[in-house]
Each structure stands twice: as C-alpha cells, then as structure tokens.
Design a protein around this motif. Structure first.
Motif, mmCIF file in Angstrom:
data_model
loop_
_atom_site.group_PDB
_atom_site.id
_atom_site.type_symbol
_atom_site.label_atom_id
_atom_site.label_comp_id
_atom_site.label_asym_id
_atom_site.label_seq_id
_atom_site.Cartn_x
_atom_site.Cartn_y
_atom_site.Cartn_z
ATOM 1 N N ARG A 135 0.796 -0.974 0.869
ATOM 2 C CA ARG A 135 0.205 0.083 -0.034
ATOM 3 C C ARG A 135 0.823 1.401 -0.018
ATOM 4 O O ARG A 135 1.757 1.646 0.573
ATOM 5 C CB ARG A 135 -0.642 -0.571 1.267
ATOM 6 C CG ARG A 135 -1.663 -1.326 1.763
ATOM 7 C CD ARG A 135 -3.117 -1.210 2.496
ATOM 8 N NE ARG A 135 -4.039 -2.161 2.285
ATOM 9 C CZ ARG A 135 -4.733 -2.495 2.213
ATOM 10 N NH1 ARG A 135 -5.610 -1.428 1.514
ATOM 11 N NH2 ARG A 135 -5.473 -3.394 2.240
ATOM 12 N N GLU A 175 0.431 6.188 -0.180
ATOM 13 C CA GLU A 175 -0.495 7.214 -0.060
ATOM 14 C C GLU A 175 0.388 7.817 -1.967
ATOM 15 O O GLU A 175 0.648 7.799 -1.618
ATOM 16 C CB GLU A 175 -0.050 8.057 1.259
ATOM 17 C CG GLU A 175 -0.792 9.629 0.935
ATOM 18 C CD GLU A 175 -0.672 10.146 2.145
ATOM 19 O OE1 GLU A 175 0.226 11.347 2.195
ATOM 20 O OE2 GLU A 175 -0.082 10.446 3.612
ATOM 21 N N GLN A 208 -14.976 7.494 -0.729
ATOM 22 C CA GLN A 208 -15.496 7.081 0.607
ATOM 23 C C GLN A 208 -16.590 7.235 0.595
ATOM 24 O O GLN A 208 -17.207 8.033 0.690
ATOM 25 C CB GLN A 208 -14.326 8.606 1.412
ATOM 26 C CG GLN A 208 -14.493 7.825 2.777
ATOM 27 C CD GLN A 208 -14.223 6.552 3.862
ATOM 28 O OE1 GLN A 208 -14.680 6.059 3.820
ATOM 29 N NE2 GLN A 208 -13.083 6.891 3.524
ATOM 30 N N TRP A 233 -18.046 6.048 3.954
ATOM 31 C CA TRP A 233 -18.227 4.883 5.699
ATOM 32 C C TRP A 233 -19.051 5.962 6.230
ATOM 33 O O TRP A 233 -19.628 7.294 6.105
ATOM 34 C CB TRP A 233 -17.246 5.581 5.949
ATOM 35 C CG TRP A 233 -15.461 4.625 6.294
ATOM 36 C CD1 TRP A 233 -15.301 3.663 4.987
ATOM 37 C CD2 TRP A 233 -14.580 4.405 6.785
ATOM 38 N NE1 TRP A 233 -14.952 3.073 5.262
ATOM 39 C CE2 TRP A 233 -14.080 3.257 5.791
ATOM 40 C CE3 TRP A 233 -14.363 5.116 7.743
ATOM 41 C CZ2 TRP A 233 -12.842 2.885 6.858
ATOM 42 C CZ3 TRP A 233 -13.351 3.948 9.019
ATOM 43 C CH2 TRP A 233 -12.069 3.342 8.327
ATOM 44 N N ALA A 253 -13.066 0.347 11.061
ATOM 45 C CA ALA A 253 -12.496 -0.554 10.097
ATOM 46 C C ALA A 253 -12.707 -0.796 9.541
ATOM 47 O O ALA A 253 -13.728 -1.798 9.502
ATOM 48 C CB ALA A 253 -11.319 -1.300 11.116
ATOM 49 N N ARG A 280 -8.251 3.741 -2.595
ATOM 50 C CA ARG A 280 -9.850 4.056 -1.932
ATOM 51 C C ARG A 280 -9.151 5.464 -0.987
ATOM 52 O O ARG A 280 -8.397 5.171 -0.626
ATOM 53 C CB ARG A 280 -9.505 2.722 -0.613
ATOM 54 C CG ARG A 280 -9.670 1.400 -0.778
ATOM 55 C CD ARG A 280 -11.631 1.449 -1.535
ATOM 56 N NE ARG A 280 -11.480 -0.514 -2.250
ATOM 57 C CZ ARG A 280 -11.827 -0.685 -2.737
ATOM 58 N NH1 ARG A 280 -10.610 0.410 -4.146
ATOM 59 N NH2 ARG A 280 -11.574 -1.930 -3.304
ATOM 60 N N SER A 333 -9.694 7.020 2.647
ATOM 61 C CA SER A 333 -9.339 6.468 3.713
ATOM 62 C C SER A 333 -10.287 7.741 5.058
ATOM 63 O O SER A 333 -10.571 8.611 4.124
ATOM 64 C CB SER A 333 -8.073 6.991 4.763
ATOM 65 O OG SER A 333 -7.245 8.315 4.244
ATOM 66 N N ASP A 336 -9.423 9.952 6.689
ATOM 67 C CA ASP A 336 -9.629 11.590 6.845
ATOM 68 C C ASP A 336 -8.447 11.643 5.553
ATOM 69 O O ASP A 336 -8.254 12.373 5.138
ATOM 70 C CB ASP A 336 -7.833 11.155 8.250
ATOM 71 C CG ASP A 336 -6.607 9.935 7.302
ATOM 72 O OD1 ASP A 336 -7.105 9.591 6.223
ATOM 73 O OD2 ASP A 336 -5.653 10.367 7.815
ATOM 74 N N THR A 392 -5.086 6.304 -0.719
ATOM 75 C CA THR A 392 -4.556 5.208 -0.725
ATOM 76 C C THR A 392 -4.489 4.504 -2.091
ATOM 77 O O THR A 392 -5.605 3.609 -2.504
ATOM 78 C CB THR A 392 -4.872 4.268 0.743
ATOM 79 O OG1 THR A 392 -4.375 5.175 1.590
ATOM 80 C CG2 THR A 392 -3.411 3.463 0.536
#
Length: 384
Positions: free
Chosen positions: A193, A195, A313, A315, A330, A348, A350, A352, A356
C-alpha cells in the motif's frame, strides 16, 4: 429453490477456476467493525441477526454447481459472542454471513460472492433498525426487493442487449491491446500500500474533476493512463478490467447483494493537459458503462489485462442500535492470500481523506519497481 448467478458471480467463479481458492476460499470477504459507546443486548442482537437473514434471501444463498444460487429456507448463521473481534474472519461459501460481538465491538463479515460495499453498509443499517425494533416492539417494513429480482432483471437485459453490446465491444476492443508487458526480467509476487494523494491533494483533484464536468474516477483513470504511457506504443489503447456498480433502478439502491458488473475499460492515452484529456476519457468510460451488461468472458480483451478499481469513501457517520451509538472502526475487502494476478490497482480514500493505493501482482511482467515508477508518474500528472 435456485436462481441464476449474476454476471459478477459467474465471473468470480471463473476467477476461482483459474486460481483455485481465490474466490471460493474463506477470505474472499467484505468486512466492517463498529465500536459502540455502550454494550449491546446480546439477546436482542441475536434475534435481529436471525431476522435480517430471514428477510434477505441473499444472506441464505449458497453458490452451487451449474452455476446457480441455492437459497436455504432458514438462516444459516448465529450471532457469535467472542472475547475479541478481528477485521478479517473466515466465511464459508455455504453460510455467507458472520456476525461477531465482543464487549463494545461488532464485526460483520459477508462473502464477496453475495455482497458489495453498499451491501455491507445497508446490512448494518437494517441490523440497527431490527435491533432497535427488538427493544421497542416497532415493526420494520419488508425489503423492497430481493437479490434474485436483480439477477433475473440482469439476465433479461443481457439477453435483450446482447447483439448491440457484442458489436460495440468488437469495434472497441478488437484492435486495442493492453499496456505491453514492460519487464524483461520479471520479479517476485508483491502486494503493498502507498499514499497516492494526501487530503489536500485529493480535494484539489476532486475540484478539478468538477471543473471538467467529470468525476474523480475519470480523472484518476487519466492519471493512470499517463503513468502507463511510457510503456505503451504510439496509437495503443489502455485496456483495463474493472467493476462497475449497477444500482441504476430505485429498487436496487438498498437491495442486499453484489449489484456490480465485471467489465472492461478501453482508455485513450493522454495527449495533453488534464483538462484536455478528461473529456475524451469520460466519453470512453460512458460507452463502456452503457454496454457493460455483457458477459466479460465474451469481450475480446487482451490476455493479462490489468485490474483497476476506485471506490469513493462511503463510511457512514454511525449507527444507532437502540440507545447504543456505533461508529465505524475499520473496514476491509478480501484478505490478500498471495494468489496474485498480473497487476491490480485499487484506490480508496481513507477516513481522513488520504487516497491510498493497494498495488499487487505476480511480478511476471509488471514487477514492483515498474509499478513504483507508474505510481510516481500518476502522481506527477494529477498534480501538474
């Protein structure tokens, strides 16, 4: 009772035939862990979980030979009360859902053959409603549709559009070729992975996408094409595999099940600035999306086509389980089991808002040093 498999499920079974254990193994899962501000009532949670399975056929589905989906008449899983929960858990294909609770953490695990990211969040949302109903005695309306409704509708659309779609893919893909295999030495399997963009950089890319009347997916594809351009001959097209969401009817918006389609993207190479390239790539993507309901194994794509996926994102801010408030701790997709393909790039944001990248491959052509160069070229183009 059995129903046909969807385009996604049929293709996933083909992947498993090519790499045994990749799909039908126990780690091909969608996973989420919630953390609560107070303990949950285990009795109410167990009853809500049983009711969730009763309401949704897909949570009682077993993929069988044919291929077909066998719908078990009764729930196949029970709530597991454990000492601690991990992000990943084994989920057998015959019982495709697990729910575990430990102190103030709750983990939901769904086999990817019966779920996509939307399924994960919608299932948790409905579980919260059913749990609250257990405490209050309030009825929860039945689901608007079952996944079997989606698969039947999909099969009808595939049959109806087959001729036009076949002609379009033949014209679009036959003369295109995937990014040539640039490595002459090869290398080892890799999975890492990195950034790609920090939060400010990602915001800037999203704003530039809006100014070009496009989406971050198209802009990131432009960056990927620019990063691969040094390895592609003049006039070549970049051909990629991907997954496209097809929740394109109101009744599919909240249906549980993988409303995704494996498809191909044929992306023209960048010729100038981002503003100049995005409209051309957007039109190419729109064409691929229009004819995506077509068996991917019939698309004349080159062998060892790289895989690309961008998932924004998603979430939720949280879930109310009666008086208990749960927030997302998570999330993860399938566990890396070392069964790498030619090249896979998954992007994806994250929590914040850092973008990534997850890069993996078998090292045969795209080895890790070359992917690192691709990564740097993609960043440079997006931030120019």
């Amino acid at each position: 009772m059995t129903v046909p498999t969807s385009l996604w499920q049929t293709f996933a079974l083909h992947l498993d035939a090519m790499r045994p254990g990749f799909v039908l193994g126990p780690w091909f899962t969608m996973n989420a862990v919630l953390e609560f501000d107070r303990p949950l009532d285990h009795s109410a949670l167990a009853a809500a979980f049983t009711e969730l399975q009763r309401r949704h056929d897909v949570l009682r589905t077993e993929i069988v030979a044919g291929p077909a989906q066998y719908l078990h008449p009764l729930p196949t899983a029970e709530l597991e009360v454990v000492d601690s929960v991990e992000l990943h858990a084994e989920v057998p294909v015959a019982a495709p859902v697990r729910l575990r609770v430990a102190d103030r953490r709750l983990a939901l695990h769904l086999h990817h053959l019966v779920s996509d990211p939307v399924t994960l969040w919608t299932a948790l949302d409905e579980l919260a409603l059913l749990y609250s109903a257990q405490l209050s005695g309030v009825d929860v309306p039945p689901p608007a549709a079952q996944y079997a409704d989606y698969t039947r509708n999909e099969a009808e659309l595939v049959e109806r559009q087959h001729g036009a779609a076949s002609e379009w893919w033949q014209n679009r893909i036959t003369d295109a070729k995937a990014c040539p295999q640039p490595s002459t030495t090869g290398g080892a399997d890799f999975a890492y992975r990195g950034e790609l963009l920090n939060a400010d950089e990602l915001t800037s890319v999203e704003q530039r996408s809006q100014s070009c009347r496009s989406t971050p997916l198209v802009t990131l594809l432009a960056g990927l094409a620019a990063g691969m351009a040094p390895y592609v001959g003049p006039g070549d097209a970049l051909v990629l595999n991907t997954l496209l969401s097809k929740r394109d009817r109101p009744q599919w918006q909240r249906v549980l099940g993988p409303c995704i389609i494996p498809s191909v993207l044929a992306v023209p190479l960048p010729t100038g600035s981002l503003a100049a390239d995005v409209p051309t790539i957007r039109e190419a993507v729109l064409g691929c999306v229009k004819y995506a309901r077509f068996p991917i194994l019939e698309v004349p794509a080159p062998a060892r086509t790289p895989f690309f996926e961008y998932v924004p994102q998603q979430w939720p801010s949280g879930y109310d389980f009666g008086p208990s408030r749960g927030t997302v701790h998570a999330v993860a997709g399938p566990k890396d089991t070392g069964l790498a393909d030619a090249l896979a790039i998954r992007l994806r944001p994250s929590a914040d808002q850092v973008l990534t990248g997850h890069f993996s491959g078998d090292g045969t052509d795209w080895n890790q040093p070359l992917v690192a160069e691709l990564f740097a070229g993609m960043r440079q183009y997006l931030l120019a």
